[in-house]
Design a protein around this motif. Sequence first.
Motif, short mmCIF file in Angstrom:
data_model
loop_
_atom_site.label_atom_id
_atom_site.label_comp_id
_atom_site.label_asym_id
_atom_site.label_seq_id
_atom_site.Cartn_x
_atom_site.Cartn_y
_atom_site.Cartn_z
N LEU A 1 32.88 8.52 -40.34
CA LEU A 1 34.17 8.72 -40.99
C LEU A 1 34.06 8.67 -42.51
CD1 LEU A 1 37.16 9.19 -40.45
CD2 LEU A 1 37.49 6.71 -40.38
N ALA A 2 33.18 7.83 -43.02
CA ALA A 2 33.00 7.76 -44.47
C ALA A 2 32.50 9.09 -45.03
CB ALA A 2 32.02 6.63 -44.82
N ASP A 3 31.59 9.74 -44.30
CA ASP A 3 31.10 11.04 -44.74
C ASP A 3 32.19 12.10 -44.66
OD1 ASP A 3 28.64 9.94 -45.21
OD2 ASP A 3 27.78 10.57 -43.29
N VAL A 4 33.07 12.00 -43.67
CA VAL A 4 34.19 12.93 -43.56
C VAL A 4 35.10 12.81 -44.77
CG1 VAL A 4 36.30 13.45 -42.28
CG2 VAL A 4 34.16 13.05 -41.04
N VAL A 5 35.47 11.58 -45.10
CA VAL A 5 36.35 11.35 -46.25
C VAL A 5 35.68 11.83 -47.54
CG1 VAL A 5 37.52 9.60 -47.63
CG2 VAL A 5 37.51 9.42 -45.12
N ALA A 6 34.39 11.57 -47.68
CA ALA A 6 33.67 12.00 -48.88
C ALA A 6 33.62 13.52 -48.98
CB ALA A 6 32.26 11.42 -48.87
N GLY B 1 36.71 19.53 -56.35
CA GLY B 1 35.87 20.60 -56.89
C GLY B 1 34.42 20.22 -57.09
N GLU B 2 33.96 19.18 -56.42
CA GLU B 2 32.57 18.76 -56.55
C GLU B 2 31.65 19.67 -55.73
OE1 GLU B 2 31.60 16.41 -58.53
OE2 GLU B 2 33.57 15.61 -59.09
N THR B 3 30.36 19.50 -55.91
CA THR B 3 29.38 20.28 -55.16
C THR B 3 29.45 19.92 -53.68
OG1 THR B 3 27.90 20.31 -57.08
CG2 THR B 3 26.93 20.85 -54.93
N PRO B 4 29.56 20.93 -52.79
CA PRO B 4 29.66 20.63 -51.35
C PRO B 4 28.46 19.84 -50.86
CG PRO B 4 30.20 22.92 -51.80
CD PRO B 4 29.66 22.36 -53.07
N GLY B 5 28.72 18.89 -49.96
CA GLY B 5 27.67 18.04 -49.42
C GLY B 5 27.11 18.56 -48.11
N ARG B 6 26.42 17.68 -47.42
CA ARG B 6 25.70 18.05 -46.20
C ARG B 6 26.62 18.54 -45.09
NH1 ARG B 6 22.63 13.52 -42.45
NH2 ARG B 6 22.10 14.91 -40.68
N TRP B 7 27.79 17.88 -44.95
CA TRP B 7 28.67 18.18 -43.83
C TRP B 7 29.79 19.16 -44.19
CZ3 TRP B 7 26.38 16.48 -39.71
CH2 TRP B 7 25.64 15.30 -39.75
N ASP B 8 29.67 19.83 -45.32
CA ASP B 8 30.78 20.64 -45.81
C ASP B 8 31.18 21.75 -44.85
OD1 ASP B 8 32.52 21.46 -48.25
OD2 ASP B 8 31.47 23.31 -47.70
N VAL B 9 30.20 22.47 -44.32
CA VAL B 9 30.52 23.60 -43.44
C VAL B 9 31.22 23.13 -42.17
CG1 VAL B 9 29.55 25.46 -42.05
CG2 VAL B 9 28.66 25.02 -44.35
#
Length: 334
Positions: free
Chosen positions: A26-31, A39-47
Amino acid sequence: MVAGLLLASALSVVASLAFGSEHIPLADVVATVTDRLEGETPGRWDVIVWELRLPRALMALVVGAGLAVAGAGMQTLVRNPLADPFLLGISSGAAVGATAAITTGALVGFGIYAVSTGALLGAIGAALLVWLVATAQGGLTPIRLVLSGVVLSSGLSAISSFLVFASDDPRAANSVMFWMLGSVGGASWEKLWVPAVVGLVLAAGMLALHRWLDALAAGPETAAALGVNVVALRGALFVGLSVLVGVLVAVSGGIGFVGLIVPHAARLLVGARHRVVLPVAALGGGLFLLWVDVLARMVARPQEIPLGVVTGVVGAPLFLLLMGRSRYRFGGER
């Protein structure tokens, strides 16, 4: 209650993004959502989170809310507690269009929107057919609408079955059956805005006319005595509900149960006035379908269960429990 449902819906959307064939903390989802909004650089789970699960969660909210509002409006239009959004044969018409698109490839030029386009055209055609049959026999009275819708629905269902039977594609029956039982798995940002706008416009219109709808629910004689133009109100309600149901079926298939039971559950909780029933039903329907979709993709991972299966299995016992604990009236009858 409305404030609580809004808060629960917002929290549920975020929580639902963690569930699927690939579990995401859930923390990664919120991040991920926060990075997108800032507008930050998309992370690992962005797609997975932003492009796949978030549109799907929002589509579940929109479709669930739209079906609940359409169900409440249909029950008022025909003054029948068994009415649901698909009563007038619109779902069967959409099934004919979608089945034709799947089995014949008639709308292959529309690409990934071929099935949705066929379903929308079929739904509009079925609504026009019901309108013509009912008006030709004397007007949009509840009994004419119900009988016309039920009879035409049976005929259109037979056409869908014949198209599957005559198809040379051995996978056609499975594809048609999965579509008829409903899914929001094909949701995207591009597909989301049309049902959302149509649902908001119709819900706002019904809320603006909530006193007229209360009068119509009490009976056409009562409504006419209170100064309501019953013929015009029925016509406007029929057209609005037909458009909304057609759009919802086009993007999600035939998801049953939500539009039938959620409006009754809302009446059990807040009474029969449309001013309170409509927002509670809309929020409750969206929240219910959101978690139904989570269950549908979690129970048999990595496969998905059609939403219509889960809504019946989960929703029926809940509604019976709720009804057994409360007194209930519909149209003046207990």
